[in-house]
Design a protein around this motif. Structure first.
Motif, PDB file in Angstrom:
ATOM      1  N   ARG A  19       0.815  -1.202   0.000  1.00 22.19           N
ATOM      2  CA  ARG A  19       0.000   0.000   0.000  1.00 22.19           C
ATOM      3  C   ARG A  19       0.856   1.264   0.000  1.00 22.19           C
ATOM      4  O   ARG A  19       0.586   2.220  -0.734  1.00 22.19           O
ATOM      5  CB  ARG A  19      -0.934   0.001   1.206  1.00 22.19           C
ATOM      6  CG  ARG A  19      -1.953   1.102   1.126  1.00 22.19           C
ATOM      7  CD  ARG A  19      -3.144   0.805   1.962  1.00 22.19           C
ATOM      8  NE  ARG A  19      -2.751   0.694   3.360  1.00 22.19           N
ATOM      9  CZ  ARG A  19      -3.437   0.007   4.259  1.00 22.19           C
ATOM     10  NH1 ARG A  19      -4.513  -0.650   3.899  1.00 22.19           N
ATOM     11  NH2 ARG A  19      -3.040  -0.043   5.503  1.00 22.19           N
ATOM     12  N   SER A  20       1.909   1.247   0.808  1.00 24.82           N
ATOM     13  CA  SER A  20       2.805   2.411   0.839  1.00 24.82           C
ATOM     14  C   SER A  20       3.448   2.624  -0.521  1.00 24.82           C
ATOM     15  O   SER A  20       3.580   3.763  -0.987  1.00 24.82           O
ATOM     16  CB  SER A  20       3.889   2.201   1.898  1.00 24.82           C
ATOM     17  OG  SER A  20       3.304   2.036   3.167  1.00 24.82           O
ATOM     18  N   LEU A  21       3.827   1.534  -1.155  1.00 24.41           N
ATOM     19  CA  LEU A  21       4.482   1.634  -2.463  1.00 24.41           C
ATOM     20  C   LEU A  21       3.534   2.197  -3.510  1.00 24.41           C
ATOM     21  O   LEU A  21       3.934   3.022  -4.341  1.00 24.41           O
ATOM     22  CB  LEU A  21       4.998   0.261  -2.888  1.00 24.41           C
ATOM     23  CG  LEU A  21       6.190  -0.255  -2.083  1.00 24.41           C
ATOM     24  CD1 LEU A  21       6.409  -1.755  -2.325  1.00 24.41           C
ATOM     25  CD2 LEU A  21       7.455   0.525  -2.417  1.00 24.41           C
ATOM     26  N   VAL A  22       2.288   1.762  -3.470  1.00 25.66           N
ATOM     27  CA  VAL A  22       1.303   2.279  -4.425  1.00 25.66           C
ATOM     28  C   VAL A  22       1.110   3.783  -4.222  1.00 25.66           C
ATOM     29  O   VAL A  22       1.067   4.548  -5.186  1.00 25.66           O
ATOM     30  CB  VAL A  22      -0.035   1.519  -4.294  1.00 25.66           C
ATOM     31  CG1 VAL A  22      -1.127   2.200  -5.102  1.00 25.66           C
ATOM     32  CG2 VAL A  22       0.125   0.078  -4.756  1.00 25.66           C
ATOM     33  N   ASP A  23       1.042   4.196  -2.962  1.00 25.24           N
ATOM     34  CA  ASP A  23       0.961   5.637  -2.671  1.00 25.24           C
ATOM     35  C   ASP A  23       2.146   6.372  -3.294  1.00 25.24           C
ATOM     36  O   ASP A  23       2.004   7.483  -3.801  1.00 25.24           O
ATOM     37  CB  ASP A  23       0.991   5.890  -1.152  1.00 25.24           C
ATOM     38  CG  ASP A  23      -0.320   5.504  -0.490  1.00 25.24           C
ATOM     39  OD1 ASP A  23      -1.276   5.180  -1.215  1.00 25.24           O
ATOM     40  OD2 ASP A  23      -0.384   5.519   0.754  1.00 25.24           O
ATOM     41  N   MET A  24       3.313   5.730  -3.239  1.00 28.73           N
ATOM     42  CA  MET A  24       4.525   6.383  -3.728  1.00 28.73           C
ATOM     43  C   MET A  24       4.531   6.555  -5.248  1.00 28.73           C
ATOM     44  O   MET A  24       4.924   7.608  -5.743  1.00 28.73           O
ATOM     45  CB  MET A  24       5.760   5.592  -3.286  1.00 28.73           C
ATOM     46  CG  MET A  24       6.067   5.798  -1.814  1.00 28.73           C
ATOM     47  SD  MET A  24       7.241   4.593  -1.189  1.00 28.73           S
ATOM     48  CE  MET A  24       7.183   4.978   0.576  1.00 28.73           C
ATOM     49  N   GLU A  39       9.456   4.066   7.164  1.00 24.50           N
ATOM     50  CA  GLU A  39       8.725   5.181   7.763  1.00 24.50           C
ATOM     51  C   GLU A  39       7.267   5.184   7.302  1.00 24.50           C
ATOM     52  O   GLU A  39       6.351   5.342   8.098  1.00 24.50           O
ATOM     53  CB  GLU A  39       9.398   6.504   7.390  1.00 24.50           C
ATOM     54  CG  GLU A  39       9.022   7.655   8.304  1.00 24.50           C
ATOM     55  CD  GLU A  39       9.651   8.958   7.851  1.00 24.50           C
ATOM     56  OE1 GLU A  39       9.325   9.996   8.408  1.00 24.50           O
ATOM     57  OE2 GLU A  39      10.478   8.927   6.898  1.00 24.50           O
ATOM     58  N   ALA A  40       7.072   4.978   6.004  1.00 23.00           N
ATOM     59  CA  ALA A  40       5.723   4.988   5.445  1.00 23.00           C
ATOM     60  C   ALA A  40       4.863   3.867   6.018  1.00 23.00           C
ATOM     61  O   ALA A  40       3.664   4.025   6.208  1.00 23.00           O
ATOM     62  CB  ALA A  40       5.788   4.874   3.927  1.00 23.00           C
ATOM     63  N   ALA A  41       5.482   2.729   6.283  1.00 16.76           N
ATOM     64  CA  ALA A  41       4.713   1.579   6.742  1.00 16.76           C
ATOM     65  C   ALA A  41       4.663   1.500   8.259  1.00 16.76           C
ATOM     66  O   ALA A  41       4.007   0.617   8.821  1.00 16.76           O
ATOM     67  CB  ALA A  41       5.299   0.291   6.166  1.00 16.76           C
TER      68      ALA A  41
ATOM     69  N   THR B 179      -4.725   2.994   6.255  1.00 17.21           N
ATOM     70  CA  THR B 179      -3.503   3.791   6.223  1.00 17.21           C
ATOM     71  C   THR B 179      -2.796   3.668   7.566  1.00 17.21           C
ATOM     72  O   THR B 179      -3.402   3.289   8.565  1.00 17.21           O
ATOM     73  CB  THR B 179      -3.824   5.267   5.911  1.00 17.21           C
ATOM     74  OG1 THR B 179      -2.622   5.977   5.693  1.00 17.21           O
ATOM     75  CG2 THR B 179      -4.574   5.915   7.068  1.00 17.21           C
ATOM     76  N   VAL B 180      -1.500   3.982   7.558  1.00 24.80           N
ATOM     77  CA  VAL B 180      -0.717   3.910   8.792  1.00 24.80           C
ATOM     78  C   VAL B 180      -0.793   5.252   9.501  1.00 24.80           C
ATOM     79  O   VAL B 180      -0.471   6.280   8.911  1.00 24.80           O
ATOM     80  CB  VAL B 180       0.754   3.562   8.487  1.00 24.80           C
ATOM     81  CG1 VAL B 180       1.596   3.617   9.752  1.00 24.80           C
ATOM     82  CG2 VAL B 180       0.848   2.192   7.847  1.00 24.80           C
TER      83      VAL B 180
END
Lengths: 230, 230
Positions: A19-24, A39-41, B179-180
């Motif tokens: 999910r964090s990667l997709v946001d990125m 940090e994102a996760a 989300t985190v």
DNA sequence: GGCCGTTTGTGATTGCGCTCACAAGCGCCT
DNA sequence: AGGCGCTTGTGAGCGCAATCACAAACGGCC
């Protein structure tokens, strides 16, 4: 580290990384370091590196990980390159909310059927679908190649729902009913229990208040007894 | 074993035991062995005994545990002898379902407020309550002594919701948004993530299919290659 | 082409939780 | 009153997961 055996704890974190990667990518990032992904996760970087190393050596030293490639690799590992058909058993408050929830579809989980035992609900539309008869579960599962069952019934009805899912050939069940389900060893079972989560929070909340009281007591008496019991 | 330090894993299981025990009183049982409780809660008996031993020596050797007394002790430890006021932030599909969910109230969690940022929702009734303005969160939290915040917003709005809860003095947050969240150390945070659970199931489901394919392959070729990479 | 800063991948270590196994304790029965 | 069967409570051992720490590897710069 090339033997197929990804630790359970790692599997549970992969969707988080994904999910964090997709946001990125949506923010246009090309590469990401373990530190940044951590940090994102909301975890630490050593854990990220170890987790990702179970999938293979997909990073570049001195640079980081290619975001797109990592998304592909994690998706593949999680089995998200294909779509999964799901059935929701029990169309009450929660079942309806789950049926309407858009978060499933975006990751390849398609709600292909809603079933309920209540005759007053059968035939009624819910989120561009029609509630079907629980009695037809076996047929529905086979016809639509459903592989995941979501149990959103009352506690009393949940075991029956699970049994029927199992006998229809479903090998993965997500249980929202507040009860412990028994399933054969070859069936994966996960549970989401809303009120248990609140009770856990309650424990820590109470401990905080208790600690606060003790601290106040200390300030007043300037001496604390070591044990609560004689 | 009298120092106050109940392991996290134990805390997470206490609500499970509690529910099983309540079921048992309803069936008129007076005492229960660790074996019996273990079966009901879906764990093994050694774990039950060790978990309960952190609370104290409440069992009787040769007999088992007194069901009523154990319910009281676990409830007390979990802080369930008092009621907790909760606020649900975000009245979408999920927020509405949570507001209607009867499972909370029965264990002393009272939904005391529903707030949303959407003007078209503010003032409308939901489950014998009225949706209030997110802008008034601080006042609502203080007036009604709310100690638990339930975040049921979109992913994008969740961090803001959490920040506002924290600054209003809420120390326990249950997050349903995908989300985190970042919160200060003294705030307890738990999360429930529906689509992550499905992704975990997907992983094991895929592994099952892969295993099945390999097995079929073996049967056909009578020889399996050891590595997937040269 | 060689050097330097950066980041990965992973052995080593630590810590936590689970399981085992059994002594201690309890009630009941004779 | 003594023995017997049952169940608890817990020390000991084990295994998995988290963390640490650093050598190896890469890109870029001079």
């Amino acid at each position: 580290m090339r033997e197929r055996a990804i630790p359970e704890a790692t599997v549970a974190r992969l969707p988080l990384y994904l999910r964090s990667l997709v946001d990125m990518t949506e923010r246009g990032m090309q590469t990401i370091s373990s530190e940044g992904l951590a940090e994102a996760a909301g975890v630490n970087s050593a854990k990220v590196r170890k987790d990702l190393s179970y999938l293979g050596s997909y990073g570049t030293r001195g640079v980081g990980y290619d975001v797109e490639y990592l998304i592909y690799q994690i998706s593949r590992e999680l089995g998200l390159t294909q779509d999964w058909n799901c059935v929701i058993v029990g169309v009450g408050n929660l079942g309806r909310a789950l049926a309407n929830y858009r978060g499933f579809g975006e990751r390849g989980f398609r709600v292909s059927a809603l079933v309920d035992i209540d005759e007053t609900k059968i035939g009624k539309p819910v989120d561009s679908m029609v509630v079907e008869d629980f009695a037809d579960l076996e047929r529905i599962v086979k016809e639509r190649e459903i592989s995941i069952g979501i149990v959103a019934t009352t506690a009393a009805a949940a075991q029956d729902a699970a049994d029927r899912l199992v006998s229809a050939g479903v090998k993965s069940i997500l249980n929202f009913a507040p009860t412990v389900l028994q399933v054969p060893d070859d069936v994966s079972l996960r549970k989401v229990d809303l009120s248990i989560e609140l009770q856990i929070l309650s424990f820590y909340e109470q401990r905080k208040s208790a600690l606060e009281t003790v601290r106040r007591g200390k300030r007043l008496t300037a001496s604390a007894s070591k044990s609560t019991r004689p």
